[in-house]
Design an enzyme around this catalytic site. Sequence first.
Site, short mmCIF file in Angstrom:
data_model
loop_
_atom_site.label_atom_id
_atom_site.label_comp_id
_atom_site.label_asym_id
_atom_site.label_seq_id
_atom_site.Cartn_x
_atom_site.Cartn_y
_atom_site.Cartn_z
N LYS A 221 -16.92 -15.43 17.07
CA LYS A 221 -15.68 -16.22 16.95
C LYS A 221 -15.73 -17.54 17.72
CE LYS A 221 -12.34 -12.83 15.41
NZ LYS A 221 -11.20 -11.97 15.74
N ARG A 255 -15.75 -4.50 16.90
CA ARG A 255 -15.91 -4.96 15.52
C ARG A 255 -16.91 -6.12 15.50
NH1 ARG A 255 -13.71 -8.98 12.45
NH2 ARG A 255 -13.35 -8.54 10.24
C1 YH5 Z 1 -10.08 -8.80 14.73
O1 YH5 Z 1 -10.29 -9.45 15.76
N1 YH5 Z 1 -10.85 -10.50 12.96
S1 YH5 Z 1 -11.31 -11.65 10.51
C2 YH5 Z 1 -14.00 -16.58 12.61
C3 YH5 Z 1 -15.34 -16.51 13.01
C4 YH5 Z 1 -15.96 -15.30 13.08
C5 YH5 Z 1 -15.28 -14.15 12.75
C6 YH5 Z 1 -15.52 -18.85 13.45
N2 YH5 Z 1 -10.33 -9.24 11.21
C7 YH5 Z 1 -10.34 -9.32 13.42
O2 YH5 Z 1 -13.82 -11.87 12.12
N3 YH5 Z 1 -9.52 -7.29 12.43
C8 YH5 Z 1 -10.81 -10.42 11.62
O3 YH5 Z 1 -16.10 -17.60 13.30
C9 YH5 Z 1 -10.03 -8.54 12.32
N4 YH5 Z 1 -9.55 -7.55 14.78
C10 YH5 Z 1 -9.28 -6.80 13.67
N5 YH5 Z 1 -8.76 -5.59 13.82
C11 YH5 Z 1 -11.85 -13.02 11.52
C12 YH5 Z 1 -13.25 -12.93 12.00
C13 YH5 Z 1 -13.95 -14.20 12.35
C14 YH5 Z 1 -13.31 -15.41 12.28
#
Ligand code: YH5
Length: 276
Positions: A221, A255
Site C-alpha cells: 500500500k 492480507r
Molecule cells: C484491507 O486493508 N484493502 S483493497 C492500493 C495498493 C495496494 C493494495 C497502492 N481490501 C483491504 O489492497 N480488505 C483492500 O497500492 C481490503 N482490509 C480488508 N479487509 C486495497 C488494496 C491495495 C490498495
Amino acid sequence: MQTLHCGKYLLPLDRPLVMGIVNLTPDSFSGDGLAGQTRAALEHARAQWEAGADMLDLGAESTRPGAQPASLEEELERLLPVLEEMKDWGVPVSIDTYKPPVMAAALAAGASMINDINGLRSPGALEAVAASDCGICLMHMQGEPLHMQQAPVYGDVVAEVEGFLAQRLEACEQAGIARDRLVLDPGFGFGKTLEHNLRLFAHLSRLAVADLPLLVGVSRKSMLGAITGRPVTERLAASLGAAVVAAAKGARIIRVHDVAATRDALAVWSAITQQE
Ligand code: YH5
C-alpha cells in the site's frame, strides 16, 4: 485457543493466518475477455493457495483510492465463474465486496467469508450475511473510495476507529450473528493519511474490541511507498516488515499479495515467539 468460524471451516488462530489476495479487476489482466480473465484469476488463485495461503480473498471491484465503482452485473460476471471452479478446492474463499446482492450470490456459490470494506453498513448487508454461517471481516473506512483520500479528518483516529468497530460489532450481535464469525480491521489507507495509518498501527491492540481477531491489510500500500519512497512494484521488503510488526502487535490474519514470502517472515517470528 481462539478459532474463526468461516462457513464449513473452523480456522485455528494460534498463529497468524495468511490471506492471499486474488484480484479479479480487468486492469490486472491483459484484456482477452471474460474467459481469459477467469482462467488468469484461477491460475493466480491456485498459485496463492500452493504458496501456502490459509484463505483467499477474491475482489472483483477496485477499491483503490479514486477508483470508480463497478456495476453489480460486472462484479458478479467476474466472480461467479471463478467461485464455481474453486468451490471444491478445500480452501476458504473470502469475497471482498460491500454489495449485499454480491454477498448473497457469492455465499450461495460456496464462498466462506465476506470481507466488507464498508463494515456491513449498506442496507441489506447484515441480513445477507446473517442468513448464513460465513466468516465476516468488518473494516473501517472514512468516506467512500472515490473521495476518501482527499482530506481525511479525525479528532482521535484510534478512538474513532475503535468506536466504529464496537458499533459494528453491536449491529452484528443485534442481527443475531455469532461473535466467533467476526474479524475486525482498521482499514489501512481507507480515508487515512500516513500519520493516521501509523497511529492506528502503533495502537493496533486497542482495536481488538471484545478480544475479536484483527485483520491487517497493508501489503504494497501507499503508506509503505510514503515511508520507503518506493513504487508499488518494489514494496515487498516493506510489506514483509509490516506483516511481522502486525503479527507482533496481535494481528491474527494478514492480507497479502506475496504469500510465500509472508509465510516465511511469519514463520521466523512465530518460531522466536514460541521459544520465549
Ligand atoms: C484491507 O486493508 N484493502 S483493497 C492500493 C495498493 C495496494 C493494495 C497502492 N481490501 C483491504 O489492497 N480488505 C483492500 O497500492 C481490503 N482490509 C480488508 N479487509 C486495497 C488494496 C491495495 C490498495
